[in-house]
Design an enzyme around this catalytic site. Structure first.
Site, PDB file in Angstrom:
ATOM      1  CG  HIS A 328       0.458   1.215  -3.709  1.00  0.00           C
ATOM      2  ND1 HIS A 328       1.015   0.385  -4.663  1.00  0.00           N
ATOM      3  CD2 HIS A 328       0.162   0.417  -2.644  1.00  0.00           C
ATOM      4  CE1 HIS A 328       1.065  -0.847  -4.188  1.00  0.00           C
ATOM      5  NE2 HIS A 328       0.549  -0.851  -2.969  1.00  0.00           N
ATOM      6  CD  GLU A 329      -2.096   0.838   0.697  1.00  0.00           C
ATOM      7  OE1 GLU A 329      -3.049   0.025   0.792  1.00  0.00           O
ATOM      8  OE2 GLU A 329      -0.900   0.493   0.753  1.00  0.00           O
ATOM      9  CG  HIS A 332      -4.165  -2.482  -3.242  1.00  0.00           C
ATOM     10  ND1 HIS A 332      -3.617  -3.490  -4.005  1.00  0.00           N
ATOM     11  CD2 HIS A 332      -3.145  -1.990  -2.495  1.00  0.00           C
ATOM     12  CE1 HIS A 332      -2.328  -3.597  -3.737  1.00  0.00           C
ATOM     13  NE2 HIS A 332      -2.011  -2.697  -2.831  1.00  0.00           N
ATOM     14  CD  GLU A 408       1.197  -4.617  -2.746  1.00  0.00           C
ATOM     15  OE1 GLU A 408       1.714  -3.476  -2.738  1.00  0.00           O
ATOM     16  OE2 GLU A 408       0.147  -4.890  -2.143  1.00  0.00           O
TER      17      GLU A 408
END
Length: 473
Positions: A328-329, A332, A408
């Site tokens: 997920h990070e 970004h 997100e």
């Protein structure tokens, strides 16, 4: 055309006649009551949902739900009182012209040392403001840390560590502020009509410099960053980075457990020099790759690859879940969620400095805040950026929250695309339960306050994306 000219003349007259202090306080007060309305909506949501509904029961057991509900209620009640106090404090400071009195006091302070320079007086004013703010807000911080966080099992600090840490933060913050503010004031006074370009350029370069040096020189003053040794966890993270060409150069674990049991993970760095930092509280006992503290702050040795450790209720994420969180990070990073807002902010800051240049010529504005004789550059910055720009700041805050929520969801979709959907769901559920985050949110409160979407929305979106992915495979 005549009608437009008349309207412009009327607007000009209004700007001359308006009391800038009263106008600013009116907006700040309206903002306080709006925030109060929102938080009361969330408080009602928490109070009315005494038991977990069917969707929440899939996330946490009844005991954890009750704990998260009590924790949320206590934080909300405390936050309402704290916000009310801060509002009254702001009104008192402004209506009594306290800033002007403190500015005069700072002038007398440097005169007693043999100085009369505005730059020195500005730094003395900031120092005195920092000390006063620390003292006045200390009871609120102590109660939050040693009563609320302590009661719910999150605080890991002793009183001695708290004060040592707070004073160190205050000293470093004051040093950084001095290094930034002194040249900025000088550039504003020296730059003439084009000062806003120089001021913007300086703040941009200074911000970039802080980004470059913070993790290597400033952050280690407060926390210990330990390189992750060779281990299954390190191998899995390195493999993930390689699979998407993320230029990972260093991987650290930070001892966040010495302050709090709350967990986190992030990446930082520019260009081809990226680093990943994991909080030790994020890792469960099966994947923590270092000697140190577990998520409960207990001393223990990291088990071998074939071993497991039982420490009561399991906290933190497994190796696969940690990798999913990093998926997920890194989403970004892949979608440019760091540099896109940064570029947008630079245009905004440039525009604000330009507008500051127009407003600072209005001597009545500072006079309304008690500065009749002197017109200090530092005070002009504080008044315009904090008070006059407060409506703009509020709008930009709402826009920022909306954009971040979209980011997100996009980062979650990226992790699902990497095949991490199931483990991302389980890791998010563990983070919610470990942090006692209340899983239900009032829609309006969430829209204006949550930069990260509520857990139920995220889980639903992840499942939907997984279903789409399975159909295309």
């Amino acid at each position: 055309m005549m009608g437009i000219c008349c309207m412009l003349d009327m607007l000009k007259d209004m700007l001359v006649d308006i009391n800038y202090m009263h106008w600013s306080l009116g907006f700040v007060t309206a903002e306080f009551f709006w925030d109060l309305y929102l938080i009361l909506r969330q408080r009602r949501t928490v109070k009315e949902n005494r038991t977990a509904n069917e969707d929440v029961q899939k996330l946490m057991d009844e005991e954890t739900y009750k704990k998260s509900r009590l924790y949320s209620l206590e934080k909300i009640n405390f936050g309402i009182l704290q916000d009310a106090y801060h509002e009254l404090e702001l009104l008192a400071i402004t209506l009594t012209f306290f800033l002007a009195k403190l500015w005069n006091f700072s002038g007398k302070s440097i005169e007693s040392l043999g100085y009369t320079d505005e730059l020195i007086q500005s730094n003395m004013f900031l120092l005195q403001t920092t000390i006063l703010s620390f003292v006045v807000h200390l009871p609120w911080s102590l109660y939050s840390t040693f009563v609320i966080e302590e009661r719910h099992g999150f605080n890991k600090m002793t009183m001695g560590f708290y004060f040592k840490d707070s004073l160190k933060k205050m000293a470093v913050s004051q040093l950084i502020t001095t290094i930034m503010v002194t040249p900025l004031i000088w550039l504003i006074k020296w730059g003439g009509d084009y000062f806003f370009i120089y001021a913007w350029g300086f703040t941009f370069l200074f911000t970039m410099a802080i980004f470059f040096v913070y993790m290597d020189f400033i952050a280690p003053l407060f926390d210990k960053y330990t390189p992750v040794p060779d281990s299954p966890l390190r191998t899995a993270i390195v493999d993930l980075a390689k699979s998407i060409n993320f230029p990972l150069t260093k991987l650290f674990v930070v001892d966040g457990s010495k302050r709090s049991a709350h967990s986190n993970a992030f990446f930082y760095g520019f260009f081809k020099n990226k680093r990943i930092v994991l909080f030790d509280t994020l890792l469960d006992d099966t994947c923590n790759p270092m000697l140190g503290l577990d998520a409960d702050g207990n001393k223990r040795e990291f088990p071998g690859e074939e071993e497991t450790v039982t420490t009561g209720k399991k906290k933190g994420c497994s190796q696969e879940e940690v990798v999913a969180v990093l998926g997920h990070e890194l989403g970004h990073w892949y979608h440019g969620h760091v540099w896109k807002p940064m570029i947008l902010n630079q245009f905004l800051i440039l525009g604000m400095f330009y507008t500051f240049g127009l407003l600072v010529k209005n001597k009545k504005m500072l006079a309304d805040f008690g500065f009749v004789e002197e017109q200090p550059t530092l005070i002009s910055l504080l008044v315009i950026f904090q008070f006059i720009f407060s409506p703009l700041n509020r709008v930009m805050s709402a826009v920022s929250i909306y954009i971040t929520r979209c980011f997100e969801f996009q980062a979650d979709r990226f992790a699902v695309g990497l095949g991490k959907g199931e483990k991302l769901q389980s890791s998010l559920i563990k983070l919610v339960t470990d942090n006692l985050s209340f899983p239900m949110a009032d829609k309006m409160f969430s829209t204006f306050n949550y930069s990260h979407p509520p857990i139920l929305e995220r889980i639903a979106a992840i499942k939907e994306e997984m279903a789409k992915k399975s159909k295309t495979e």
